[in-house]
Design a protein around this motif. Structure first.
Motif, PDB file in Angstrom:
ATOM      1  N   ARG A   1       0.823  -1.213   0.000  1.00  0.00           N
ATOM      2  CA  ARG A   1       0.000   0.000   0.000  1.00  0.00           C
ATOM      3  C   ARG A   1       0.853   1.258   0.000  1.00  0.00           C
ATOM      4  O   ARG A   1       0.457   2.288  -0.533  1.00  0.00           O
ATOM      5  CB  ARG A   1      -0.958  -0.021   1.199  1.00  0.00           C
ATOM      6  CG  ARG A   1      -2.051   1.021   1.127  1.00  0.00           C
ATOM      7  CD  ARG A   1      -3.203   0.678   2.014  1.00  0.00           C
ATOM      8  NE  ARG A   1      -3.932  -0.485   1.551  1.00  0.00           N
ATOM      9  CZ  ARG A   1      -4.870  -0.468   0.617  1.00  0.00           C
ATOM     10  NH1 ARG A   1      -5.203   0.683   0.033  1.00  0.00           N
ATOM     11  NH2 ARG A   1      -5.485  -1.580   0.267  1.00  0.00           N
ATOM     12  N   ALA A   2       2.044   1.191   0.583  1.00  0.00           N
ATOM     13  CA  ALA A   2       2.943   2.339   0.545  1.00  0.00           C
ATOM     14  C   ALA A   2       3.301   2.719  -0.890  1.00  0.00           C
ATOM     15  O   ALA A   2       3.521   3.902  -1.189  1.00  0.00           O
ATOM     16  CB  ALA A   2       4.211   2.028   1.340  1.00  0.00           C
ATOM     17  N   ASP A   3       3.360   1.736  -1.794  1.00  0.00           N
ATOM     18  CA  ASP A   3       3.652   2.032  -3.198  1.00  0.00           C
ATOM     19  C   ASP A   3       2.533   2.858  -3.823  1.00  0.00           C
ATOM     20  O   ASP A   3       2.787   3.756  -4.637  1.00  0.00           O
ATOM     21  CB  ASP A   3       3.818   0.732  -3.996  1.00  0.00           C
ATOM     22  CG  ASP A   3       4.885  -0.186  -3.432  1.00  0.00           C
ATOM     23  OD1 ASP A   3       5.770   0.300  -2.693  1.00  0.00           O
ATOM     24  OD2 ASP A   3       4.835  -1.394  -3.730  1.00  0.00           O
ATOM     25  N   LEU A   4       1.297   2.553  -3.440  1.00  0.00           N
ATOM     26  CA  LEU A   4       0.162   3.320  -3.944  1.00  0.00           C
ATOM     27  C   LEU A   4       0.240   4.759  -3.455  1.00  0.00           C
ATOM     28  O   LEU A   4      -0.008   5.708  -4.217  1.00  0.00           O
ATOM     29  CB  LEU A   4      -1.152   2.682  -3.502  1.00  0.00           C
ATOM     30  CG  LEU A   4      -1.701   1.504  -4.317  1.00  0.00           C
ATOM     31  CD1 LEU A   4      -0.735   0.331  -4.355  1.00  0.00           C
ATOM     32  CD2 LEU A   4      -3.042   1.042  -3.758  1.00  0.00           C
TER      33      LEU A   4
ATOM     34  N   LEU B   1       2.019  11.028  -2.021  1.00  0.00           N
ATOM     35  CA  LEU B   1       1.764  11.188  -0.592  1.00  0.00           C
ATOM     36  C   LEU B   1       2.842  10.562   0.290  1.00  0.00           C
ATOM     37  O   LEU B   1       2.822  10.752   1.507  1.00  0.00           O
ATOM     38  CB  LEU B   1       0.404  10.552  -0.242  1.00  0.00           C
ATOM     39  CG  LEU B   1      -0.803  11.101  -1.004  1.00  0.00           C
ATOM     40  CD1 LEU B   1      -2.050  10.295  -0.659  1.00  0.00           C
ATOM     41  CD2 LEU B   1      -1.001  12.580  -0.698  1.00  0.00           C
ATOM     42  N   TYR B   2       3.773   9.817  -0.301  1.00  0.00           N
ATOM     43  CA  TYR B   2       4.762   9.097   0.506  1.00  0.00           C
ATOM     44  C   TYR B   2       6.077   9.031  -0.266  1.00  0.00           C
ATOM     45  O   TYR B   2       6.454   7.988  -0.780  1.00  0.00           O
ATOM     46  CB  TYR B   2       4.232   7.698   0.811  1.00  0.00           C
ATOM     47  CG  TYR B   2       5.029   6.909   1.833  1.00  0.00           C
ATOM     48  CD1 TYR B   2       5.673   7.527   2.897  1.00  0.00           C
ATOM     49  CD2 TYR B   2       5.104   5.523   1.736  1.00  0.00           C
ATOM     50  CE1 TYR B   2       6.377   6.794   3.836  1.00  0.00           C
ATOM     51  CE2 TYR B   2       5.809   4.770   2.673  1.00  0.00           C
ATOM     52  CZ  TYR B   2       6.441   5.422   3.719  1.00  0.00           C
ATOM     53  OH  TYR B   2       7.134   4.689   4.646  1.00  0.00           O
TER      54      TYR B   2
ATOM     55  N   GLY C   1       7.400   3.105  11.947  1.00  0.00           N
ATOM     56  CA  GLY C   1       7.518   2.964  10.506  1.00  0.00           C
ATOM     57  C   GLY C   1       8.742   2.119  10.223  1.00  0.00           C
ATOM     58  O   GLY C   1       9.585   1.915  11.094  1.00  0.00           O
ATOM     59  N   LEU C   2       8.861   1.650   8.999  1.00  0.00           N
ATOM     60  CA  LEU C   2       9.975   0.782   8.641  1.00  0.00           C
ATOM     61  C   LEU C   2      10.864   1.418   7.571  1.00  0.00           C
ATOM     62  O   LEU C   2      12.087   1.374   7.656  1.00  0.00           O
ATOM     63  CB  LEU C   2       9.442  -0.571   8.160  1.00  0.00           C
ATOM     64  CG  LEU C   2      10.451  -1.666   7.839  1.00  0.00           C
ATOM     65  CD1 LEU C   2      11.342  -1.966   9.036  1.00  0.00           C
ATOM     66  CD2 LEU C   2       9.723  -2.940   7.385  1.00  0.00           C
ATOM     67  N   ARG C   3      10.251   2.048   6.581  1.00  0.00           N
ATOM     68  CA  ARG C   3      10.994   2.509   5.411  1.00  0.00           C
ATOM     69  C   ARG C   3      12.095   3.506   5.750  1.00  0.00           C
ATOM     70  O   ARG C   3      13.180   3.464   5.171  1.00  0.00           O
ATOM     71  CB  ARG C   3      10.013   3.137   4.414  1.00  0.00           C
ATOM     72  CG  ARG C   3      10.649   3.516   3.095  1.00  0.00           C
ATOM     73  CD  ARG C   3       9.636   4.165   2.175  1.00  0.00           C
ATOM     74  NE  ARG C   3      10.100   4.221   0.816  1.00  0.00           N
ATOM     75  CZ  ARG C   3       9.433   4.783  -0.188  1.00  0.00           C
ATOM     76  NH1 ARG C   3       8.240   5.320   0.034  1.00  0.00           N
ATOM     77  NH2 ARG C   3       9.925   4.797  -1.409  1.00  0.00           N
ATOM     78  N   ASN C   4      11.841   4.425   6.676  1.00  0.00           N
ATOM     79  CA  ASN C   4      12.775   5.504   6.963  1.00  0.00           C
ATOM     80  C   ASN C   4      13.782   5.182   8.063  1.00  0.00           C
ATOM     81  O   ASN C   4      14.563   6.044   8.445  1.00  0.00           O
ATOM     82  CB  ASN C   4      11.993   6.774   7.335  1.00  0.00           C
ATOM     83  CG  ASN C   4      11.278   7.375   6.149  1.00  0.00           C
ATOM     84  OD1 ASN C   4      11.890   8.011   5.305  1.00  0.00           O
ATOM     85  ND2 ASN C   4       9.971   7.163   6.068  1.00  0.00           N
ATOM     86  N   ARG C   5      13.772   3.965   8.559  1.00  0.00           N
ATOM     87  CA  ARG C   5      14.731   3.613   9.609  1.00  0.00           C
ATOM     88  C   ARG C   5      16.148   3.535   9.035  1.00  0.00           C
ATOM     89  O   ARG C   5      16.349   3.192   7.875  1.00  0.00           O
ATOM     90  CB  ARG C   5      14.366   2.263  10.230  1.00  0.00           C
ATOM     91  CG  ARG C   5      13.088   2.275  11.020  1.00  0.00           C
ATOM     92  CD  ARG C   5      12.961   1.006  11.844  1.00  0.00           C
ATOM     93  NE  ARG C   5      11.653   0.885  12.453  1.00  0.00           N
ATOM     94  CZ  ARG C   5      11.361   0.071  13.448  1.00  0.00           C
ATOM     95  NH1 ARG C   5      12.293  -0.698  13.964  1.00  0.00           N
ATOM     96  NH2 ARG C   5      10.149   0.013  13.938  1.00  0.00           N
TER      97      ARG C   5
END
Length: 318
Positions: free
Chosen positions: A41-44, A50-51, A256-260
């Motif tokens: 969903r983060a890809d959407l 938005l991300y 969150g995971l992506r920005n770690r």
């Protein structure tokens, strides 16, 4: 190489399969020849503007992939060209090749195909880091998972059951309810027909909704319960009854995971390798794949995810 490029923020039609410069592995990176990539969903959200990816990260979508190591940079440990792997990415997975820090790479697990392995890194690392590391779920405790039929939900059901916990999920259709129960959930609640806060109390709640569920999530916590918020599909701002939270001696964790940092992701990946990969090899935790779509047709994969009709993961394969 070719990759999916977001021409401008918008609907699925803005995803284009184009020629782009090939990445090169720098110090500490592995270059992967991609076999498949997971759709999240983060890809959407990224496609909609938005991300955005973290600074310095590829603008190409894709937070997980599987494939074969094509090249390694200096100071890479444990991987060599020809190794079959899967990886947790900060971006770049919708492509023929992607460079990723070696700490975020896992050997492809036995028990699944290399393409299916693309559906594991993001969801398994999300569940491990949130339910077990942050949420401290213990054997015999109850886990409530919102969106039980999603990629994260189906993974959470399997992992929590494998570690000896009771699992309750929410889902929105009879088909999804039935599937979650078949997968091992002890109880499944249709959130369109029933109020989960009136039916269950839980020690850990894995929440993708945010503001919309905040009050009811607190009401559903057991004494000492932990609410872990990993998504905001139900809004950013909600009203919190601190008295109700204190009465339960509860805690709210947002992650969150992506920005770690890479080092933090490396700790999570090592935990997954040690604790979850044996369960995958034993068949206790498997990727639940709804559909595999050609990578060049990523727009169709996004439409499937946006429809909400899927169960488990949607994958892109070359």
């Amino acid at each position: 190489m070719r990759a999916i490029v977001v021409s401008e923020p918008g609907g699925p039609e803005v995803l284009e399969w184009r020629e782009v410069p090939e990445p090169r592995p720098t110090r500490g990176e592995v270059l992967i020849e991609v076999t498949a990539a997971g759709v999240n969903r983060a890809d959407l959200m990224q496609r909609q503007g938005l991300y955005p990816p973290p600074p310095g990260v590829s603008e190409i979508p894709g937070l997980e992939c599987s494939g074969v190591v094509a090249e390694v940079g200096e100071d890479v440990e444990g991987f060599a060209p020809g190794d079959e792997v899967c990886a947790l990415l900060a971006g770049g997975g919708y492509a023929e090749r992607v460079a990723v820090p070696w700490e975020q790479v896992l050997p492809a697990p036995s028990g699944v195909t290399l393409a299916e392995a693309a559906g594991l890194p993001e969801v398994v690392c999300t569940v491990w880091s949130n339910v077990f590391m942050a949420g401290r779920l213990r054997r015999g405790e109850t886990l409530l998972v919102h969106g039980g039929a999603s990629g994260i939900g189906t993974c959470a059901i399997q992992m929590a059951k494998a570690f000896g916990s009771r699992v309750v999920v929410t889902a929105g259709t009879p088909e999804k309810i039935a599937y979650c129960l078949e997968l091992g959930a002890d109880e499944a609640i249709n959130h369109r027909e029933e109020d989960f806060a009136e039916k269950v109390t839980a020690d850990v709640i894995l929440d993708i909704m945010g503001a919309k569920y905040l009050g009811r999530n607190v009401s559903a916590l057991n004494t000492g319960g932990r609410l872990v918020v990993i998504g905001l599909q139900g809004g950013l701002r909600g009203e919190l009854d601190l008295g109700a939270l204190m009465a339960r001696r509860g805690s709210i964790i947002s992650t969150g995971l992506r920005n770690r940092p890479v080092a933090d992701k490396g700790v999570i990946v090592r935990g997954v390798l040690e604790n979850v990969w044996p369960l995958v090899a034993a068949g206790a935790v498997l990727p639940i794949v709804h559909e595999v779509v050609p990578m060049a047709d990523a727009a169709r994969a996004h439409r499937i995810l946006e429809s909400g009709d899927h169960i488990g993961k949607v994958l892109l394969a070359r």
